[in-house]
Design an enzyme around this catalytic site. Structure first.
Site, PDB file in Angstrom:
ATOM      1  N   LYS A  49       0.816  -1.214   0.000  1.00 24.69           N
ATOM      2  CA  LYS A  49       0.000   0.000   0.000  1.00 24.69           C
ATOM      3  C   LYS A  49       0.851   1.267   0.000  1.00 24.69           C
ATOM      4  O   LYS A  49       0.621   2.182  -0.770  1.00 24.69           O
ATOM      5  CB  LYS A  49      -0.920  -0.003   1.237  1.00 24.69           C
ATOM      6  CG  LYS A  49      -2.367  -0.277   0.894  1.00 24.69           C
ATOM      7  CD  LYS A  49      -3.313   0.155   2.006  1.00 24.69           C
ATOM      8  CE  LYS A  49      -4.622   0.639   1.474  1.00 24.69           C
ATOM      9  NZ  LYS A  49      -5.470  -0.304   0.783  1.00 24.69           N
ATOM     10  N   GLY A  99     -11.711  -1.157  11.544  1.00 29.68           N
ATOM     11  CA  GLY A  99     -12.364   0.015  12.133  1.00 29.68           C
ATOM     12  C   GLY A  99     -11.820   0.386  13.508  1.00 29.68           C
ATOM     13  O   GLY A  99     -12.159   1.436  14.043  1.00 29.68           O
ATOM     14  N   GLU A 151      -7.482   2.029  -9.584  1.00 28.31           N
ATOM     15  CA  GLU A 151      -8.734   2.432  -8.944  1.00 28.31           C
ATOM     16  C   GLU A 151      -8.589   3.816  -8.319  1.00 28.31           C
ATOM     17  O   GLU A 151      -7.574   4.110  -7.664  1.00 28.31           O
ATOM     18  CB  GLU A 151      -9.126   1.414  -7.864  1.00 28.31           C
ATOM     19  CG  GLU A 151      -9.386   0.032  -8.444  1.00 28.31           C
ATOM     20  CD  GLU A 151      -9.953  -0.945  -7.410  1.00 28.31           C
ATOM     21  OE1 GLU A 151     -10.616  -1.892  -7.833  1.00 28.31           O
ATOM     22  OE2 GLU A 151      -9.724  -0.743  -6.204  1.00 28.31           O
ATOM     23  N   GLU A 204      -5.749   2.259  -5.401  1.00 31.47           N
ATOM     24  CA  GLU A 204      -4.805   1.153  -5.513  1.00 31.47           C
ATOM     25  C   GLU A 204      -4.772   0.680  -6.950  1.00 31.47           C
ATOM     26  O   GLU A 204      -5.579   1.082  -7.773  1.00 31.47           O
ATOM     27  CB  GLU A 204      -5.199  -0.004  -4.587  1.00 31.47           C
ATOM     28  CG  GLU A 204      -6.545  -0.617  -4.916  1.00 31.47           C
ATOM     29  CD  GLU A 204      -6.810  -1.890  -4.104  1.00 31.47           C
ATOM     30  OE1 GLU A 204      -5.847  -2.636  -3.843  1.00 31.47           O
ATOM     31  OE2 GLU A 204      -7.966  -2.136  -3.749  1.00 31.47           O
ATOM     32  N   ARG A 256      -3.793  -7.162 -12.603  1.00 33.69           N
ATOM     33  CA  ARG A 256      -4.381  -8.351 -13.232  1.00 33.69           C
ATOM     34  C   ARG A 256      -5.593  -7.929 -14.042  1.00 33.69           C
ATOM     35  O   ARG A 256      -5.997  -6.777 -14.038  1.00 33.69           O
ATOM     36  CB  ARG A 256      -4.826  -9.324 -12.144  1.00 33.69           C
ATOM     37  CG  ARG A 256      -5.742  -8.615 -11.139  1.00 33.69           C
ATOM     38  CD  ARG A 256      -6.601  -9.510 -10.319  1.00 33.69           C
ATOM     39  NE  ARG A 256      -7.158  -8.792  -9.182  1.00 33.69           N
ATOM     40  CZ  ARG A 256      -8.290  -8.100  -9.214  1.00 33.69           C
ATOM     41  NH1 ARG A 256      -8.976  -7.983 -10.333  1.00 33.69           N
ATOM     42  NH2 ARG A 256      -8.733  -7.484  -8.131  1.00 33.69           N
TER      43      ARG A 256
END
Lengths: 176, 502, 502, 176
Positions: free
Chosen positions: C114, C166, C276, C289, C293
């Protein structure tokens, strides 16, 4: 169990052995090679069966095939991915590749290959006919189809009339 | 709007799909044997017509009009075939206060007459096959005949006015004797039809069947579409259609479109129609006839233009104007091919094969469209034509579309009845097909030249699987197969090999 | 070229279709319970992996590499899910001398992290969600915290570095007290994870999920595509995707495409990938991200561009250059929508519903594509995800595509297991959906606001048919039904109505 | 023959009469109206039957429907063009629309609604549970599903362990 299977013009002597420990598992041997498969009938309807074959011997070919018993002589059509293999199990091939040309004695029946309606009768009892001569015209699916005498001979009987609706297999003419 | 679809099978379903997308209610009709057909299940309402034979069901104008009245339908879509080009039906519908999704009855009647249609084409300036235009004068001299022949050009046909079935017809090649041919044809025609009148018409040899789809609204707008090529025929029955045609360049495309639009305007055409042309080897085209209805092969046009022809038919019938950019109809994107899947056995002389579909698994995935009127378990009736579905593919160009069609044909699984699927696999692999080298007689010649081998390329492991299946099936059945009885001889299939395929 | 497809279900079939169209041989792999799955039958060869659980079959790198070696495959296509974004698998394939149909292992690894992915995006000049960029200094004063908060902008999230689920997260709206939120989150994070480090990130509320497909060849060419909108999600699971997005104008489309291409170039990306983004209500977008694929939802892009993404994946893997006009990838024709059909029961809390499909009749006709990995009679396994097929439609514009999707959903017949088909019928009829008024949280809110009525609009005559069928079925069975016994109570379905639907 | 059919929350008293002259033809009467249909079972597999219904009374609705017998209480699911009608033939509705809230005495079993794997057990025998309190988590199709107590009570038994694979219907917990 030994089975004679004719396919593709060749006759195969096939041995089928059940694996006692595994219900539905078979060893099938011919031409010196043995195949190991799990087989089961997935569903059956009349003369058709959907057969699942799972190869356990590392070879490709696991799939479902549709087996349709055809005729009374051990005919079994194997439908595999859009291709139909016409096999004969423990049967005898009809003598000669083309019976129509072979002549012969005894009665021969001309039968309807599909359901339809007799639209024209081209010969009458007592007429001499040549091999492959059309004798009856059957209409199906808006197409006219000439049914021919299988061999030369004399028309013995025409058991249908013009306008008769016929099912597949109905005798249209008898040649002797 | 509620539309009664006076048809069955795939085209009834196709029309209902368009209706549903437009929020239009649908009424199906069905003969007895079609009670459980997909088109009946698809409709919002269904009316039984009784009987099985088309003449007592789908061709019964009175029953259809009555069904529309009983269900409160306000429009009728005839599809193709059956009553689609029957002016009496269209008139009966109009008289009953129904909107007919198609051209006006007068236009159907006009274009249904061969001579009138030809005359309309001539008035519109559309090329027609050159000919004597009418019967040759009975007392014409040899010289007069030869002069007429020269004017028309060779090769030409001498045709009996009353003719049909090839009787009273002669092909006259360049240098051959026209006079003898005329006398011979006239004499044969007199014998056959009691009428010796003959006429001359240029013979367009090895022509291609090219047709132009068009839409015309009630406000005078006519939109002609990129051509379809339908030359792959067996005994005049279309088997494969595609668009665009490899034989049509941009200039010819424009000329075809203009000719089609001119004829449509000349006769005041409305709704969808198709004008068929013969394209000769020099790229010249000649009017053949007009089909005043939706064509079987309309999906290929939809796939390259993105326009929905059936939805437009309904919109036009509702009085809406054609709002699309006409350039779009003439600018195909990619290439589309259709194969008509018939229940006929190509390995048994194309014998019709009605019966129960034990399986119907159509292909899917990118670029594939199947319009079917059947499903697994459906009994394909013996009473109507043999088409079970249309397999249509789209791809970026023609060669990709051929590969995609072969992929789709390979996926298509039909159980229970033989179909023409294996035939298509063979045609699509022919070098001539790939090169676009064909005319309307090509397929009949190619079929005649085959050596009788089955139509399918066999999978490498197929025979092994077949033996395995037969052996295990026998073991599972607990039986020993058919025993030593001789297989029942069936004359019509004597020559079918044991190794045969459908 | 021979490709082993290290996957199952619809995507395995999808990839094999592309292989077949390119003349590439295919090898399927399968777990035990998938022995008779369509993807196994479709392939030229199939290798059993043993076991049912994915961890012992489709996720076993050693077995897959071995299967490729045994069958002589020279390439591997991982599909999506399973090992598709597993750099170890890609590396193992490369080490075994196999060509991987996807990006290089290093790139998979890089974009899978990330922080590294976010840094690469920043280097490429792609907007990322503003934030503190790293943990807040442990000893930061209240004033320092407030200054940092002002710089980032409100609303913002306080998030635990070690966080998840969360925990250790606080949303701070404009005017609320940031300091308290930071102290509270840090304390909670310490308790939950033993690590009190927190960072700040702007909260993009009511954002839309917009993503950019791209292709990149081995020669440095990157082609970004028109965006896909995937905001219709249930609990972060995508349900409906479409292209183009109603929320993206031409300028934004170009900017998204440029951003995606810049990031792909920055990391030396090859093959197909998707970036995205989150699109906020002001039309600003932020990198989320990269999926290294093929995506589930790739068909919608194929339908509006006419380009076959999987065929291009294979071509790129073979070293071919991207030859298409890049403008075509950015100029959508019409509109495409995809519905993911899951074997889940929307009327029973989306309970998974594995089991035998007694019937699978997918819709067809114009503009409809169904990519399915199942068929009638197939047992949907309990071991893998619940997607049974993807229903994709194309039409001239978005509203026509919605009508067509409703038509197709109405045709879709699945017997034996409940699916999400009725859910889609409901969503597609929502005014908000028609108007394009939704974000990634929309569906969860809409579902929460429902009153519990079943998802299906009942056919008017349905109840009558049901009574008739039940009555006649009972008579034909010769029985009198279940008798006076009390129906077995099943806790999980207590509330399901007798009148319930799937 | 009289049949009680519950569907859509209503109970219908239905009379089914065979037409003696026409095998497979039925008169079906309820709510004062009579329907005339030809009906036959096209195929049957276990608890499923494909039923062909042809309306002879002029009404629409001729089609094939799939009838699936569900449970032991006369449940019959009628699948008609993508919609499932859950009917109960000669059955009795479970008391109350929502048994979970109704409380009651006796044992209640929490069963697996689908096959899957027990991934977490949230309570132990002897624990008090509230109505709708999750007691066991079953994973299927990569989703975790909380199985809840149907009513308040005491956990009597948890006959599964974490990691156990379960079929649909397997008892996961007993509440008393």
């Amino acid at each position: 169990m030994r089975v004679e299977i004719a396919v593709g013009g060749r006759l195969h002597e096939v041995t089928v052995e059940r694996e006692p420990a595994h219900p539905g598992r078979f060893r099938v041997t011919w031409d010196g090679a043995t195949r190991l498969v799990d087989a089961r009938i997935v569903e059956r309807a009349g003369r058709e069966a959907l057969l699942s074959l799972v190869r356990l011997d590392g070879a490709a070919g696991s799939r479902e095939v549709r087996c349709v018993e055809t005729g009374a002589g051990g005919g079994l059509a194997v439908h595999d991915r859009g291709v139909v293999w016409r096999t004969v199990v423990n049967g005898r091939r009809a003598a000669g590749a083309d019976g129509a040309a072979a002549g012969g004695d005894g009665e021969e029946r001309v039968t309807a290959p599909m359901p339809g309606k007799v639209v024209r009768i081209l010969v009458a009892p007592g007429d001499e006919v040549a091999a492959r001569q059309p004798v009856v015209v059957v209409e199906a699916m808006k197409m006219e189809n000439e049914m021919a005498a299988p061999r030369a001979g004399t028309v013995k009987e025409i058991p249908v009339e013009e306008g008769t609706s016929v099912d597949a297999g109905r005798v249209l003419a008898v040649i002797e | 709007m509620k539309v009664l679809i006076a048809n069955r099978g795939e085209i009834a379903v196709r029309i209902m799909r368009a209706c549903r997308e437009l929020g239009v209610a649908t009424v199906a009709v069905h003969a007895d044997c079609d009670r459980l057909a997909p088109h009946v299940r698809y409709a919002d309402e269904a009316v039984g017509l009784g009987a099985d034979e088309a003449v007592d069901s789908y061709l019964r104008i009175d029953k259809l009009i009555d069904a529309a009245r009983r269900t409160g339908a306000d429009a009728v879509h005839p599809g193709y075939g059956f009553l689609a080009e029957n002016a009496d039906f269209a008139q009966a519908a109009v008289d009953a206060g129904l909107c007919i999704v198609g051209p006006r009855p007068e236009v159907i009647a006009l274009m249904g007459g061969k001579t009138a249609a030809r005359e309309a084409a001539a008035r519109a300036g559309v090329p027609i096959v050159p000919g004597s235009g009418g019967p040759l004068p009975a007392g014409a001299s040899d010289d007069e005949l030869r002069r007429t022949g020269e004017e028309i050009g060779y090769p030409l046909f001498v045709k009996a006015v009353a003719g049909g079935g090839g009787k009273g017809m002669r092909l006259v090649r360049p240098g051959a004797d026209l006079v003898n041919a005329v006398r011979g044809a006239a004499s044969e025609a007199t014998a056959a039809f009691g009428d010796g009148a003959v006429y001359l018409e240029r013979a367009i040899e090895r022509g291609r069947h090219i047709e132009v789809q068009l839409l015309a609204d009630a406000h005078g707008t006519v939109v002609p579409f990129v051509e379809r090529e339908c030359s792959i025929q067996r005994r005049h029955q279309k088997l494969i259609e595609e668009t665009p045609s490899v034989a049509v360049d941009e200039a010819t495309r424009r000329a075809l479109a203009e000719a089609a639009a001119a004829l449509a305007r000349e006769v005041g055409y409305t709704n969808a129609g198709t004008i068929e042309f013969l394209l000769d080897r020099d790229g010249k085209f000649y009017f053949l006839e007009m089909n005043t209805r939706l064509q079987v092969e309309h999906p290929v046009t939809e796939m390259v233009t993105g326009l929905d022809l059936v939805r437009w038919q309904l919109r036009i019938a509702r009085g809406e104007p054609l709002t699309m950019d006409p350039e779009r109809a003439l600018a195909p994107r990619g290439h589309a091919i259709e194969c008509r899947v018939y229940a006929e056995d190509p390995d048994a002389g194309f014998l019709p094969s009605p019966g129960r579909l034990s399986a119907h698994r159509p292909p899917a995935g990118p670029g594939v469209r199947v319009d079917a009127g059947v499903e697994s378990g459906f009994e394909v009736p013996v009473h109507y034509d043999s088409m079970v579905s249309k397999l249509v593919v789209w791809d970026e160009d023609r060669s990709a579309a051929i590969e995609r069609m072969l992929r789709a044909l390979g996926e298509y699984e039909v159980g229970g009845v033989p179909t023409t699927v294996p035939l298509f696999r063979w045609i699509l692999r022919l070098d001539d097909f790939a090169a676009g080298r064909f005319d309307t007689t090509y397929l009949d010649r190619a079929l005649a030249g085959r050596d009788g081998t089955p139509f399918v390329d066999l999978p490498a492991d197929g025979e092994e699987t077949a033996i395995l299946a037969a052996a295990v099936h026998t073991a599972l059945r607990g039986g020993s197969g058919g025993g030593p009885r001789r297989e029942a001889a069936r004359s019509w299939r004597r020559a079918a090999r044991l190794e045969g395929l459908r």
